[in-house]
Write a protein that holds these residues in place. Structure first.
Motif, PDB file in Angstrom:
ATOM      1  N   UNK A   1       7.738 -12.199  -0.629  1.00  0.00           N
ATOM      2  CA  UNK A   1       8.270 -10.438  -0.422  1.00  0.00           C
ATOM      3  C   UNK A   1       7.159  -9.917   1.040  1.00  0.00           C
ATOM      4  N   UNK A   2       8.780  -8.833   1.619  1.00  0.00           N
ATOM      5  CA  UNK A   2       8.577  -8.284   2.459  1.00  0.00           C
ATOM      6  C   UNK A   2       8.035  -6.873   2.275  1.00  0.00           C
ATOM      7  N   UNK A   3       6.624  -6.494   2.733  1.00  0.00           N
ATOM      8  CA  UNK A   3       6.226  -4.672   2.329  1.00  0.00           C
ATOM      9  C   UNK A   3       5.927  -3.731   3.436  1.00  0.00           C
ATOM     10  N   UNK A   4       5.264  -2.949   2.892  1.00  0.00           N
ATOM     11  CA  UNK A   4       4.889  -1.694   3.838  1.00  0.00           C
ATOM     12  C   UNK A   4       3.736  -1.275   3.689  1.00  0.00           C
ATOM     13  N   UNK A   5       2.630  -0.988   4.273  1.00  0.00           N
ATOM     14  CA  UNK A   5       1.490  -0.115   4.501  1.00  0.00           C
ATOM     15  C   UNK A   5       1.455   1.746   4.666  1.00  0.00           C
ATOM     16  N   UNK A   6       0.335   2.063   3.655  1.00  0.00           N
ATOM     17  CA  UNK A   6       0.411   2.667   3.748  1.00  0.00           C
ATOM     18  C   UNK A   6      -1.682   2.935   3.532  1.00  0.00           C
ATOM     19  N   UNK A   7      -1.708   4.363   3.904  1.00  0.00           N
ATOM     20  CA  UNK A   7      -3.678   4.327   3.817  1.00  0.00           C
ATOM     21  C   UNK A   7      -3.766   5.932   3.868  1.00  0.00           C
ATOM     22  N   UNK A   8      -3.936   6.089   2.730  1.00  0.00           N
ATOM     23  CA  UNK A   8      -4.865   7.412   2.176  1.00  0.00           C
ATOM     24  C   UNK A   8      -5.970   7.013   1.276  1.00  0.00           C
ATOM     25  N   UNK A   9      -6.862   8.282   2.359  1.00  0.00           N
ATOM     26  CA  UNK A   9      -8.390   8.411   2.061  1.00  0.00           C
ATOM     27  C   UNK A   9      -8.554   9.131   1.021  1.00  0.00           C
ATOM     28  N   UNK A  10      -7.624   9.786   0.510  1.00  0.00           N
ATOM     29  CA  UNK A  10      -8.268  10.959  -0.480  1.00  0.00           C
ATOM     30  C   UNK A  10      -8.015  10.146  -1.017  1.00  0.00           C
ATOM     31  N   UNK A  11      -7.786   8.647  -2.172  1.00  0.00           N
ATOM     32  CA  UNK A  11      -7.042   7.556  -2.667  1.00  0.00           C
ATOM     33  C   UNK A  11      -7.704   6.541  -2.901  1.00  0.00           C
ATOM     34  N   UNK A  12      -8.415   6.119  -1.773  1.00  0.00           N
ATOM     35  CA  UNK A  12      -8.905   5.260  -1.562  1.00  0.00           C
ATOM     36  C   UNK A  12      -9.541   4.749   0.401  1.00  0.00           C
ATOM     37  N   UNK A  13     -10.656   5.603  -0.094  1.00  0.00           N
ATOM     38  CA  UNK A  13     -11.645   4.833   1.717  1.00  0.00           C
ATOM     39  C   UNK A  13     -11.589   3.217   2.299  1.00  0.00           C
ATOM     40  N   UNK A  14     -11.736   2.336   1.097  1.00  0.00           N
ATOM     41  CA  UNK A  14     -11.889   1.270   1.082  1.00  0.00           C
ATOM     42  C   UNK A  14     -10.817   0.603   1.254  1.00  0.00           C
ATOM     43  N   UNK A  15      -9.440   0.654   0.476  1.00  0.00           N
ATOM     44  CA  UNK A  15      -8.216   0.054   0.233  1.00  0.00           C
ATOM     45  C   UNK A  15      -7.016   0.257   1.508  1.00  0.00           C
ATOM     46  N   UNK A  16      -6.368  -0.657   2.348  1.00  0.00           N
ATOM     47  CA  UNK A  16      -5.204  -0.232   2.684  1.00  0.00           C
ATOM     48  C   UNK A  16      -3.909  -0.408   1.027  1.00  0.00           C
ATOM     49  N   UNK A  17      -3.077   0.088   1.280  1.00  0.00           N
ATOM     50  CA  UNK A  17      -1.909   0.444  -0.135  1.00  0.00           C
ATOM     51  C   UNK A  17      -1.022  -0.309   0.406  1.00  0.00           C
ATOM     52  N   UNK A  18      -0.081  -1.075   0.174  1.00  0.00           N
ATOM     53  CA  UNK A  18       0.899  -1.854  -0.234  1.00  0.00           C
ATOM     54  C   UNK A  18       2.028  -1.788  -0.677  1.00  0.00           C
ATOM     55  N   UNK A  19       2.734  -1.675   0.121  1.00  0.00           N
ATOM     56  CA  UNK A  19       4.383  -1.467  -1.690  1.00  0.00           C
ATOM     57  C   UNK A  19       5.589  -2.865  -0.931  1.00  0.00           C
ATOM     58  N   UNK A  20       5.818  -2.926  -2.018  1.00  0.00           N
ATOM     59  CA  UNK A  20       7.534  -4.005  -1.532  1.00  0.00           C
ATOM     60  C   UNK A  20       8.678  -2.862  -1.483  1.00  0.00           C
ATOM     61  N   UNK A  21       9.533  -2.760  -0.426  1.00  0.00           N
ATOM     62  CA  UNK A  21      10.060  -1.480  -0.314  1.00  0.00           C
ATOM     63  C   UNK A  21      11.159  -2.514  -1.065  1.00  0.00           C
ATOM     64  N   UNK A  22      12.497  -1.320  -1.594  1.00  0.00           N
ATOM     65  CA  UNK A  22      14.157  -2.282  -2.114  1.00  0.00           C
ATOM     66  C   UNK A  22      14.675  -2.195  -1.285  1.00  0.00           C
ATOM     67  N   UNK A  23      15.830  -3.281  -0.713  1.00  0.00           N
ATOM     68  CA  UNK A  23      16.667  -3.316   0.137  1.00  0.00           C
ATOM     69  C   UNK A  23      16.961  -1.960   1.205  1.00  0.00           C
ATOM     70  N   UNK A  24      17.304  -0.734   0.215  1.00  0.00           N
ATOM     71  CA  UNK A  24      17.973  -0.132   0.755  1.00  0.00           C
ATOM     72  C   UNK A  24      16.805   1.327   1.480  1.00  0.00           C
ATOM     73  N   UNK A  25      15.868   0.615   1.886  1.00  0.00           N
ATOM     74  CA  UNK A  25      14.066   1.180   2.260  1.00  0.00           C
ATOM     75  C   UNK A  25      13.688   2.690   1.174  1.00  0.00           C
ATOM     76  N   UNK A  26      14.944   3.050   0.413  1.00  0.00           N
ATOM     77  CA  UNK A  26      14.586   4.298  -0.083  1.00  0.00           C
ATOM     78  C   UNK A  26      13.525   4.179  -1.002  1.00  0.00           C
ATOM     79  N   UNK A  27      13.627   3.284  -2.101  1.00  0.00           N
ATOM     80  CA  UNK A  27      12.467   3.308  -3.257  1.00  0.00           C
ATOM     81  C   UNK A  27      11.568   1.864  -3.222  1.00  0.00           C
ATOM     82  N   UNK A  28      10.553   1.399  -3.783  1.00  0.00           N
ATOM     83  CA  UNK A  28       9.682   0.202  -4.012  1.00  0.00           C
ATOM     84  C   UNK A  28       9.854  -0.348  -5.353  1.00  0.00           C
TER      85      UNK A  28
END
Ligand code: ZN
Length: 464
Positions: free
Chosen positions: A77-104
């Motif tokens: 799976x290709x993945x994108x990454x976010x980093x929201x320190x309000x949620x977790x300063x320890x972790x990078x936060x990944x997700x799999x974008x859908x083919x049209x890149x509009x959702x996950x």
């Protein structure tokens, strides 16, 4: 037609509630550690993932992903990454974008392979004064300590509901060739450098491996400690009496045997306790080390406050593990209610004088504190440390004065055994009502201790 509409609504309601809470993820695979090199290598298979398209997968920022693959090991799976320190300063936060890149999207199962290398701080002379915390991946040359907060294993965050899913059932092969003892929370510690760890009950995963011994006394495990039998006796007796108290007043069993870990900080000054149910980790050196809690002649606790701290951590089973608060009043419940319980346990176990000392200390610490009214709190962060650990417990003691101790325990019992809901101010009031607190009492509580510029003074006067 009407019938069809109703059944569609029923189905939707079912799907929506089950979407988050219905299934427990399962973690399987292999983890290889070296405590000398500070490395973690893992290939894990995560199954039974929640049905959601609004999520992230958290992994500690020091872990490098080789791949995310489908559960059957066929493609990546290709993945994108976010980093929201309000949620977790320890972790990078990944997700799999859908083919049209509009959702996950999140598949039902996936494989993730990653590797990380962390500082091994065997000597703290060059370490920071403060720089160790529950979310740290801490290698100190002899052991590795990594809790669920560090996201050393993949954690699912449901963005829609703000729910962190970090409790899994698991079946993991753990290997650490420079370790003598291995432990993953939820299973028993093992004297081995390679072993299998399993839990059929979902728990947050705390890993503690390295060169240490452990003992089992009275159904309590004590890891990495040189405590003698007399001191262990004090620790286990105290622990079991606190648990017995909670089980009785809350009419809810504690569940698993308690495990204590004695650990040292990888900084110069940090010392604290944290809980990853059912494990309590005591991090500290010198007088803050678990082994030094006890008097050499009497074998009793030198500082009675350490008993209260243990009572606080044990209460986190009920609040924090069983019942997981969220929303604006997250900290009010998570730390405030927990601390209230620990004060009640201290009163029972240590007596009225110690109880009075605790209360007086809390009152002193509130001297310059101006609490925001509970009904006006919009953000979880408005409830700061003083609010959480000092103001809220006293506020709850004042409510206890109004409704009685029995009602108070009934209220907590219903809260910890209730459904997962938003734990906001409305919930606070409705849960009191559901317990049978009268409208008259609720009106008085609001007018005296909440919607009142003198609420702090009123609370102090009521409980003194
Ligand atoms: Zn706490």
């Amino acid at each position: 037609m009407m019938k069809k509409v109703i059944s569609v609504i029923a189905l939707l309601t079912f799907l929506m509630t089950n979407k988050i809470y219905g299934q427990i993820p399962h973690l399987a695979g292999k983890i290889i550690i070296s405590i000398k090199s500070g490395t973690i290598d893992a290939e894990l298979n995560l199954r039974n993932l929640p049905k959601t398209d609004n999520y992230t997968i958290w992994l500690n920022s020091g872990l490098n992903i080789e791949y995310f693959r489908d559960g059957n090991n066929q493609f990546n799976y290709s993945y994108n990454t976010e980093y929201n320190t309000e949620l977790s300063s320890e972790a990078l936060q990944h997700y799999f974008p859908s083919n049209d890149r509009k959702s996950r999207f999140l598949p039902n199962s996936l494989i993730v392979k990653y590797t990380g290398k962390f500082p091994v701080i065997a000597d703290t002379t060059k370490a920071y004064d403060w720089g160790d915390w529950k979310g740290n991946i801490a290698f100190n040359g002899q052991t590795l300590r990594a809790s669920e907060q560090s996201a050393w294993y993949p954690i699912i965050y449901n963005k829609t509901d703000g729910i962190v899913i970090d409790k899994y059932t698991f079946d993991i092969e753990l290997e650490c060739s420079d370790c003598q003892t291995l432990y993953i929370n939820g299973d028993k510690p093992q004297k081995a450098y390679k072993s299998n760890f399993k839990s059929v009950q979902a728990v947050p995963l705390l890993m503690f491996v390295g060169n240490y011994n452990f003992k089992e006394v009275d159904n309590i495990f004590i890891l990495n400690s040189e405590l003698d039998a007399n001191k262990i006796n004090t620790l286990t007796k105290t622990t079991n009496s606190i648990i017995k108290f909670y089980e009785e007043v809350l009419k809810t069993p504690y569940g698993k045997p308690v495990v204590y870990i004695s650990s040292t900080p990888v900084s110069k000054k940090n010392e604290w306790m944290f809980v990853t149910y059912p494990t309590i980790t005591v991090v500290g050196i010198d007088k803050y080390k678990l082994d030094n809690y006890f008097d050499d002649k009497t074998y009793q606790f030198k500082q009675k406050s350490n008993i209260t701290f243990i009572a606080h951590e044990l209460a986190h089973y009920y609040i924090g593990t069983k019942f997981v608060p969220n929303s604006e009043l997250r900290w009010f419940f998570l730390e405030g209610l927990t601390d209230y319980l620990s004060i009640k346990a201290a009163k029972k176990i240590l007596g009225i004088e110690i109880y009075q000392t605790i209360i007086n200390n809390y009152i002193n610490e509130l001297k310059d504190f101006e609490p925001q009214q509970l009904n006006l709190i919009k953000l979880a962060s408005e409830i700061n440390d003083t609010y959480r650990y000092r103001f809220t417990p006293l506020f709850l003691l004042a409510i206890e004065q109004e409704i009685g101790e029995d009602k108070m325990y009934q209220w907590i019992e219903s809260v910890i055994n209730g459904e997962s809901v938003k734990t906001n101010y409305d919930f606070f009031l409705s849960s009191l009502r559901d317990t049978g607190v009268t409208e008259k009492q609720i009106k008085l509580i609001i007018e005296t201790y909440i919607d009142n510029l003198k609420s702090k003074e009123n609370i102090i006067n009521r409980i003194k």
